[in-house]
Design an enzyme around this catalytic site. Structure first.
Site, PDB file in Angstrom:
ATOM      1  N   ARG A 146      29.106  41.089  24.597  1.00  0.00           N
ATOM      2  CA  ARG A 146      29.033  40.107  23.526  1.00  0.00           C
ATOM      3  C   ARG A 146      28.986  40.820  22.173  1.00  0.00           C
ATOM      4  O   ARG A 146      28.611  41.980  22.080  1.00  0.00           O
ATOM      5  CB  ARG A 146      27.783  39.235  23.673  1.00  0.00           C
ATOM      6  N   LYS A 170      21.046  39.096  26.773  1.00  0.00           N
ATOM      7  CA  LYS A 170      20.165  37.989  26.424  1.00  0.00           C
ATOM      8  C   LYS A 170      18.800  38.184  27.073  1.00  0.00           C
ATOM      9  O   LYS A 170      18.699  38.652  28.192  1.00  0.00           O
ATOM     10  CB  LYS A 170      20.784  36.657  26.870  1.00  0.00           C
ATOM     11  N   HIS A 240      34.724  36.928  20.694  1.00  0.00           N
ATOM     12  CA  HIS A 240      34.498  36.259  21.977  1.00  0.00           C
ATOM     13  C   HIS A 240      35.790  36.145  22.786  1.00  0.00           C
ATOM     14  O   HIS A 240      35.756  36.174  24.013  1.00  0.00           O
ATOM     15  CB  HIS A 240      33.903  34.869  21.770  1.00  0.00           C
ATOM     16  N   ARG A 243      36.171  39.192  24.828  1.00  0.00           N
ATOM     17  CA  ARG A 243      35.311  39.112  26.023  1.00  0.00           C
ATOM     18  C   ARG A 243      35.978  38.218  27.070  1.00  0.00           C
ATOM     19  O   ARG A 243      35.986  38.518  28.258  1.00  0.00           O
ATOM     20  CB  ARG A 243      33.949  38.546  25.611  1.00  0.00           C
ATOM     21  N   HIS A 266      26.129  37.650  33.081  1.00  0.00           N
ATOM     22  CA  HIS A 266      25.823  36.236  33.298  1.00  0.00           C
ATOM     23  C   HIS A 266      24.661  36.087  34.274  1.00  0.00           C
ATOM     24  O   HIS A 266      24.555  36.828  35.249  1.00  0.00           O
ATOM     25  CB  HIS A 266      27.043  35.502  33.861  1.00  0.00           C
ATOM     26  N   TYR A 275      36.038  31.368  33.587  1.00  0.00           N
ATOM     27  CA  TYR A 275      37.184  32.236  33.352  1.00  0.00           C
ATOM     28  C   TYR A 275      38.244  32.120  34.446  1.00  0.00           C
ATOM     29  O   TYR A 275      39.372  32.569  34.261  1.00  0.00           O
ATOM     30  CB  TYR A 275      36.722  33.693  33.231  1.00  0.00           C
TER      31      TYR A 275
END
Length: 296
Positions: A146, A170, A240, A243, A266, A275
């Protein structure tokens, strides 16, 4: 009522990033500004859903997308969940709220050729800025990280002996991503040039400006938009999308979905499955060429 306890809860207990906490603060504050301006009220206990609905309508009238409105309402909903936990409210005014419908927009990735064109152009230049921009593109496309993760990379994130990169995602969750040979070559060249403009301690930022300062979000966006808007006719050219391209190209080449999930950082497979929609065309092409009944 002060938002400070709520923000501390998001930061310390939920372990949200400072950017996420700031977004929550802005969203909730904007509601209470609206509430005071239109109803002369600031007490969250006295809020009625009709007032929240009026706020939602004002956001839509202001031109915000359904997705943006839903995000703001989600922040407010989280705030009321916190007040329920602390016992400050007995019932959330959002308990029966239904999110606005959002039309699913397929994000179109860059083609492999478009990425190759940008990389080739950047490799022709030898100055520090071009070398750094090349590394930005290669890291985003070569690792799928990211934009915020890219910006937060430090000198200590890179382990050239093991050919891996440590990424903090994250909620400060760390993951290790293998580095491609081309990225390693660019990194080695960049390190030499970087030494001329910035300090080299492990805690120092990896990607810096000519003044030796840490790169920032809008700069990374401008780098990607500048080069890809020239090489691509895609409507959206952002970090993005790189990515997105990373994941799509891997899946097109037969990469396992679970592997792509781990590389992207993720939490669930459902996030990665988005995706797979972009891989349907490639799947159809392989299917039509390989199945024995295709030409019957």
């Amino acid at each position: 009522m002060s938002l400070k306890p709520f923000l501390e809860y998001l930061n310390l207990e939920k372990n949200y990033s400072k950017h996420t906490v700031l977004a929550y603060e802005k969203d909730v504050t904007s509601f209470f500004i609206f509430l005071e301006k239109n109803y002369g009220e600031r007490d969250p206990v006295k809020v009625a859903y009709s007032q929240i609905r009026a706020w939602i309508i004002s956001l839509v009238d202001a031109g915000l997308s359904s997705q943006s409105v839903n995000r703001k309402v989600s922040s407010l909903k989280s705030y009321y969940k916190f007040l329920l936990k602390t016992g400050d409210v007995l019932v959330s005014p959002l308990v029966k709220h239904k999110s606005l419908k959002v039309s699913k927009r397929v994000q179109i990735p860059f083609s492999e050729k478009e990425v190759a064109v940008v990389l080739e152009e950047l490799r022709e230049s030898q100055d520090f800025t071009s070398l750094r921009d090349l590394l930005v593109v290669e890291l985003l496309y070569g690792t799928g990280m990211r934009r915020a993760e890219l910006i937060d990379l430090t000198m200590g994130s890179v382990d050239l002996s093991q050919k891996i990169l440590k990424v903090k995602g994250k909620r400060d969750k760390e993951r290790f991503i293998p580095l491609l040979p081309g990225v390693i070559t660019t990194l080695e060249r960049y390190m030499v040039e970087r030494a001329q403009v910035a300090r080299s301690g492990n805690s120092e930022p990896l990607l810096v400006t000519l003044k030796g300062l840490k790169v920032y979000s809008t700069l990374v966006y401008r780098i990607i938009n500048r080069y890809f808007s020239e090489a691509s006719d895609k409507f959206k050219t952002s970090p993005h999308i790189l990515r997105h391209s990373f994941a799509t190209h891997l899946l097109n080449q037969g990469a396992d979905l679970n592997v792509v999930k781990e590389l992207l950082g993720h939490a669930s497979l459902a996030s990665t499955q988005v995706y797979t929609h972009n891989s349907i065309k490639a799947l159809k092409d392989v299917y039509s060429k390989a199945h024995p009944r295709t030409k019957k």
